[in-house]
Design an enzyme around this catalytic site. Sequence first.
Site, PDB file in Angstrom:
ATOM      1  N   TYR A 180       0.843  -1.308  -0.178  1.00  0.00           N
ATOM      2  CA  TYR A 180      -0.109  -0.047  -0.118  1.00  0.00           C
ATOM      3  C   TYR A 180       0.841   1.426   0.048  1.00  0.00           C
ATOM      4  CZ  TYR A 180      -3.498  -3.364   1.459  1.00  0.00           C
ATOM      5  OH  TYR A 180      -4.464  -4.566   1.466  1.00  0.00           O
TER       6      TYR A 180
ATOM      7  N   HIS B  93       1.860 -11.819   1.748  1.00  0.00           N
ATOM      8  CA  HIS B  93       0.681 -11.256   0.963  1.00  0.00           C
ATOM      9  C   HIS B  93       0.084 -11.932  -0.222  1.00  0.00           C
ATOM     10  CE1 HIS B  93      -1.241  -6.955  -0.163  1.00  0.00           C
ATOM     11  NE2 HIS B  93      -1.940  -7.680  -0.368  1.00  0.00           N
TER      12      HIS B  93
END
Length: 221
Positions: free
Chosen positions: A43, A103
Amino acid sequence: IPASASSAAGGAEQAGGTEATARECVLAALQTGYRFLDCAQFYGNEAEVGLALEDSGIEREDLFLASKVWTDKIYEGEEAVRAQVEKTLKDLKTDYLDLYLVHWPVPGGKHVKAYKVLEEMHKEGKLKAIGMSNYAIEDYEELAKECTVQPAINQIEVNPFLYRKKTIDFFQQKGIQIQSYRALRDGKAFDHPLIASLATKYKRTPAQILGRWCVQKGVIY
């Protein structure tokens, strides 16, 4: 939180306003009552989130902070994964994370090696719980052959328009919680006729209808 913040920022720009920073958006969310922040290396805003946390004055024990390591660090190897976790701790201004995930199941066994680093840091007390994101059943089965700490969760996309019942049932039977991302479909389903009709029928918002659907499926959102 990110979807709502993006929508608000977009509306502000169209009205001649300025886009809110991640720091401002997260601080507003914390002041509203949010206590679970789902962060990630990918992010690219963890330093901003850390500043918002500092601005808020909220005690660390009252927060639940999660993050995830992205594929580039997983490809680079164990040292890069550990360094990324340490960077997240520094950026978020904390000495531990409540949850940390791989992730993406990078192939070639690399996601397994990354997870082993998380196991080490879990034992060190820096990661209270560890888990996976975007794992299919076969990815988990590869990991399960070598892991010593069972993943706490598997974070995947789940909503009424993408209901992965077989996958959800498999992980829940293993005692691994499913956490949904895009549970609200970034707001794109709020005007769907069925969602809108249910919201009217039950006197709830479309977001509440979508969230309740997850709760009834035993999915964290």
